[in-house]
Design a protein around this motif. Structure first.
Motif, PDB file in Angstrom:
ATOM      1  N   GLY A  68       0.785  -1.225   0.000  1.00  0.00           N
ATOM      2  CA  GLY A  68       0.000   0.000   0.000  1.00  0.00           C
ATOM      3  C   GLY A  68       0.818   1.277   0.000  1.00  0.00           C
ATOM      4  O   GLY A  68       0.263   2.368   0.176  1.00  0.00           O
ATOM      5  N   ILE A  69       2.123   1.177  -0.220  1.00  0.00           N
ATOM      6  CA  ILE A  69       2.970   2.371  -0.145  1.00  0.00           C
ATOM      7  C   ILE A  69       2.673   3.323  -1.297  1.00  0.00           C
ATOM      8  O   ILE A  69       2.541   4.535  -1.107  1.00  0.00           O
ATOM      9  CB  ILE A  69       4.449   1.971  -0.116  1.00  0.00           C
ATOM     10  N   ASN A  70       2.563   2.788  -2.524  1.00  0.00           N
ATOM     11  CA  ASN A  70       2.241   3.646  -3.666  1.00  0.00           C
ATOM     12  C   ASN A  70       0.869   4.282  -3.505  1.00  0.00           C
ATOM     13  O   ASN A  70       0.658   5.449  -3.852  1.00  0.00           O
ATOM     14  CB  ASN A  70       2.296   2.840  -4.963  1.00  0.00           C
ATOM     15  N   ALA A  71      -0.087   3.513  -2.982  1.00  0.00           N
ATOM     16  CA  ALA A  71      -1.440   4.047  -2.795  1.00  0.00           C
ATOM     17  C   ALA A  71      -1.438   5.176  -1.779  1.00  0.00           C
ATOM     18  O   ALA A  71      -2.130   6.187  -1.949  1.00  0.00           O
ATOM     19  CB  ALA A  71      -2.384   2.933  -2.346  1.00  0.00           C
ATOM     20  N   GLY A  72      -0.661   5.025  -0.706  1.00  0.00           N
ATOM     21  CA  GLY A  72      -0.570   6.094   0.282  1.00  0.00           C
ATOM     22  C   GLY A  72       0.068   7.340  -0.286  1.00  0.00           C
ATOM     23  O   GLY A  72      -0.398   8.469  -0.030  1.00  0.00           O
ATOM     24  N   ALA A  73       1.144   7.157  -1.071  1.00  0.00           N
ATOM     25  CA  ALA A  73       1.793   8.309  -1.695  1.00  0.00           C
ATOM     26  C   ALA A  73       0.858   9.005  -2.673  1.00  0.00           C
ATOM     27  O   ALA A  73       0.783  10.244  -2.710  1.00  0.00           O
ATOM     28  CB  ALA A  73       3.076   7.864  -2.405  1.00  0.00           C
ATOM     29  N   TRP A 107       7.089  16.031  -0.504  1.00  0.00           N
ATOM     30  CA  TRP A 107       6.758  15.963   0.916  1.00  0.00           C
ATOM     31  C   TRP A 107       5.446  15.242   1.161  1.00  0.00           C
ATOM     32  O   TRP A 107       5.316  14.482   2.134  1.00  0.00           O
ATOM     33  CB  TRP A 107       6.718  17.379   1.487  1.00  0.00           C
ATOM     34  N   PHE A 108       4.477  15.458   0.269  1.00  0.00           N
ATOM     35  CA  PHE A 108       3.206  14.772   0.429  1.00  0.00           C
ATOM     36  C   PHE A 108       3.351  13.276   0.135  1.00  0.00           C
ATOM     37  O   PHE A 108       2.784  12.437   0.850  1.00  0.00           O
ATOM     38  CB  PHE A 108       2.158  15.397  -0.490  1.00  0.00           C
ATOM     39  N   ALA A 109       4.095  12.936  -0.925  1.00  0.00           N
ATOM     40  CA  ALA A 109       4.297  11.525  -1.245  1.00  0.00           C
ATOM     41  C   ALA A 109       5.052  10.807  -0.140  1.00  0.00           C
ATOM     42  O   ALA A 109       4.722   9.674   0.234  1.00  0.00           O
ATOM     43  CB  ALA A 109       5.057  11.388  -2.566  1.00  0.00           C
ATOM     44  N   PHE A 110       6.053  11.474   0.412  1.00  0.00           N
ATOM     45  CA  PHE A 110       6.833  10.872   1.489  1.00  0.00           C
ATOM     46  C   PHE A 110       5.965  10.648   2.725  1.00  0.00           C
ATOM     47  O   PHE A 110       5.977   9.578   3.343  1.00  0.00           O
ATOM     48  CB  PHE A 110       8.020  11.766   1.822  1.00  0.00           C
ATOM     49  N   ALA A 111       5.171  11.648   3.084  1.00  0.00           N
ATOM     50  CA  ALA A 111       4.296  11.520   4.248  1.00  0.00           C
ATOM     51  C   ALA A 111       3.237  10.442   4.022  1.00  0.00           C
ATOM     52  O   ALA A 111       2.935   9.651   4.927  1.00  0.00           O
ATOM     53  CB  ALA A 111       3.630  12.866   4.552  1.00  0.00           C
ATOM     54  N   GLY A 112       2.672  10.398   2.820  1.00  0.00           N
ATOM     55  CA  GLY A 112       1.661   9.388   2.527  1.00  0.00           C
ATOM     56  C   GLY A 112       2.217   7.982   2.546  1.00  0.00           C
ATOM     57  O   GLY A 112       1.585   7.055   3.073  1.00  0.00           O
ATOM     58  N   ALA A 117       1.083   5.144   5.230  1.00  0.00           N
ATOM     59  CA  ALA A 117       0.542   3.866   4.762  1.00  0.00           C
ATOM     60  C   ALA A 117       1.352   2.697   5.306  1.00  0.00           C
ATOM     61  O   ALA A 117       0.787   1.690   5.751  1.00  0.00           O
ATOM     62  CB  ALA A 117       0.531   3.839   3.233  1.00  0.00           C
ATOM     63  N   ALA A 118       2.681   2.814   5.275  1.00  0.00           N
ATOM     64  CA  ALA A 118       3.523   1.728   5.788  1.00  0.00           C
ATOM     65  C   ALA A 118       3.296   1.521   7.276  1.00  0.00           C
ATOM     66  O   ALA A 118       3.218   0.379   7.759  1.00  0.00           O
ATOM     67  CB  ALA A 118       4.988   2.031   5.513  1.00  0.00           C
ATOM     68  N   ALA A 119       3.186   2.623   8.017  1.00  0.00           N
ATOM     69  CA  ALA A 119       2.945   2.505   9.463  1.00  0.00           C
ATOM     70  C   ALA A 119       1.594   1.859   9.743  1.00  0.00           C
ATOM     71  O   ALA A 119       1.467   1.023  10.655  1.00  0.00           O
ATOM     72  CB  ALA A 119       3.010   3.886  10.109  1.00  0.00           C
ATOM     73  N   ALA A 149      11.636  -1.508   6.653  1.00  0.00           N
ATOM     74  CA  ALA A 149      10.454  -0.773   6.195  1.00  0.00           C
ATOM     75  C   ALA A 149      10.727   0.723   6.118  1.00  0.00           C
ATOM     76  O   ALA A 149      10.252   1.404   5.203  1.00  0.00           O
ATOM     77  CB  ALA A 149       9.271  -1.051   7.117  1.00  0.00           C
ATOM     78  N   LEU A 150      11.498   1.248   7.064  1.00  0.00           N
ATOM     79  CA  LEU A 150      11.840   2.674   7.031  1.00  0.00           C
ATOM     80  C   LEU A 150      12.609   3.012   5.766  1.00  0.00           C
ATOM     81  O   LEU A 150      12.308   4.011   5.083  1.00  0.00           O
ATOM     82  CB  LEU A 150      12.661   3.039   8.269  1.00  0.00           C
ATOM     83  N   GLY A 151      13.609   2.199   5.433  1.00  0.00           N
ATOM     84  CA  GLY A 151      14.361   2.443   4.205  1.00  0.00           C
ATOM     85  C   GLY A 151      13.493   2.358   2.971  1.00  0.00           C
ATOM     86  O   GLY A 151      13.620   3.168   2.034  1.00  0.00           O
ATOM     87  N   VAL A 152      12.584   1.392   2.943  1.00  0.00           N
ATOM     88  CA  VAL A 152      11.685   1.234   1.797  1.00  0.00           C
ATOM     89  C   VAL A 152      10.775   2.444   1.652  1.00  0.00           C
ATOM     90  O   VAL A 152      10.554   2.950   0.541  1.00  0.00           O
ATOM     91  CB  VAL A 152      10.863  -0.059   1.948  1.00  0.00           C
ATOM     92  N   VAL A 153      10.246   2.934   2.758  1.00  0.00           N
ATOM     93  CA  VAL A 153       9.364   4.099   2.716  1.00  0.00           C
ATOM     94  C   VAL A 153      10.097   5.316   2.167  1.00  0.00           C
ATOM     95  O   VAL A 153       9.571   6.058   1.322  1.00  0.00           O
ATOM     96  CB  VAL A 153       8.795   4.388   4.117  1.00  0.00           C
ATOM     97  N   VAL A 154      11.312   5.546   2.648  1.00  0.00           N
ATOM     98  CA  VAL A 154      12.089   6.701   2.185  1.00  0.00           C
ATOM     99  C   VAL A 154      12.339   6.597   0.683  1.00  0.00           C
ATOM    100  O   VAL A 154      12.144   7.568  -0.072  1.00  0.00           O
ATOM    101  CB  VAL A 154      13.420   6.794   2.953  1.00  0.00           C
TER     102      VAL A 154
END
Length: 353
Positions: A114-119, A140-145, A149-151, A260-265
């Motif tokens: 769901g990372i792309n969907a959140g971004a 900034w919005f994509a990173f936050a999203g 989503a990952a969290a 997961a943190l690295g993947v999100v970034v």
């Protein structure tokens, strides 16, 4: 105790020599070949397109740039696009390899959790609510999203005694991706202006990315790559199963959170720069495993090198197929990646993690 006396604590993996690409010497030679391919595709990205540039002109532009020379200006105009392809390709491929390792799922990619969907939802919200425009604002919005989503996926999957198992992560990600996608579509169908802005970003492209955008995203991409490339031993341990990983001294929940943190970034920054690009993070790690085996210390490095080769190759193909127009790279990676991945999954070796 017998496990601890074997080679597992050192390599955290026991694949045979053939699966490991012929030993360290063979892998190093293949890495040099991959680096050479990356250099060649980088040069091709700077010289090929609707207006091709000869190699001699390219060398002259590099060594003695003349701003009044039209061909030199063409080469210079393609530099940001090529740099974007290098950064985004490395980020998506490395993130895909790490996600497949941490989820122990050969089909894992930035979409399955769901990372792309959140971004995407965060970018749509930024456009609709705050009038954000351009990749620099999307970052900034994509990173936050992506982070939110990952969290959320990890929090849902961690419920229960077993914690965030691979199956629960995949199920939670699929459910969240569907829900976020519905919210995104609800905003888009009700706001024509938001849809018009979003659809150009959603296709996935490397064109129009200047150094201002790259300068904003580069620190995140660099930090994410450093973090992910340092998780090879952790992913090797997780690939053996949670119980074995704990027996080898790994703190499984903390290890998954770090990966997961690295993947999100990586996914958040790469998606903000180029839009959601499919199949790079899915296909490249499987190709790499065919070359070097399943040791994640090598899989991650090779993925970061070969990811840009695939992405820039697709971008070049999109520029030369329909001149003077072009096909966006997000479309080409899907067209090229889908049949390649179908061929890969027909082999048992490609599906092994």
């Amino acid at each position: 105790m017998a496990v601890r006396s074997t080679a597992l604590p050192r390599g955290l993996s026991v694949p045979d020599a053939a699966a490991e690409g012929g030993g360290p010497g063979g892998r190093k030679r293949k890495l040099l070949a991959a680096a050479a391919a990356l250099a060649l595709i980088g040069i091709a990205s700077l010289t090929l397109g609707a207006r091709p540039v000869g190699l001699d002109t390219f060398l002259a532009a590099v060594t003695a740039f003349d701003p009044a020379n039209g061909d030199h200006a063409v080469v210079a105009s393609r530099v940001p696009r090529t740099v974007a392809g290098l950064l985004v390709g490395a980020a998506l491929a490395a993130a895909g390899a790490a996600m497949q390792g941490v989820a122990r799922n050969p089909l894992a990619d930035p979409g399955i959790l769901g990372i792309n969907a959140g971004a995407a939802l965060a970018v749509v919200a930024g456009i609709h609510l705050f009038g954000v425009s351009g990749p620099a604002g999307y970052l900034w919005f994509a990173f936050a999203g992506a982070a939110a989503a990952a969290a959320a996926v990890y929090a849902v999957a961690a419920l229960g005694r077993e914690g965030a198992t691979p199956i629960k992560l995949a199920l939670a990600g699929a459910v969240l991706a569907g829900g976020l996608g519905s919210l995104t579509n609800a905003i888009l169908v009700s706001q024509q202006e938001t849809l018009d802005r979003f659809r150009f970003w959603q296709v996935g492209t490397l064109s129009g990315r200047g150094f201002e955008v790259l300068g904003t995203a580069a620190p995140f991409l660099a930090a994410g790559l450093v973090l992910i490339l340092g998780t090879g031993r952790v992913l090797n341990a997780l690939a053996l199963g949670d119980d074995v990983a704990r027996g080898l001294g790994q703190r499984v929940a903390l290890a998954r959170a770090g990966v997961a943190l690295g993947v999100v970034v990586l996914c958040g920054a790469a998606t903000a720069v180029a839009g959601p690009i499919a199949f790079v993070g899915l296909v490249v790690p499987h190709l790499v495993r065919l070359l070097v085996g399943s040791d994640y210390r090598w899989v991650l490095v090779f993925s970061a090198v070969l990811g840009p080769v695939l992405l820039l190759g697709a971008d070049i193909l999109g520029r030369i197929l329909l001149p003077p127009g072009e096909i966006q790279v997000g479309i080409l990676t899907a067209l090229v990646g889908a049949p390649v991945f179908l061929a890969l999954i027909r082999t048992r070796k490609a599906a092994d993690l």
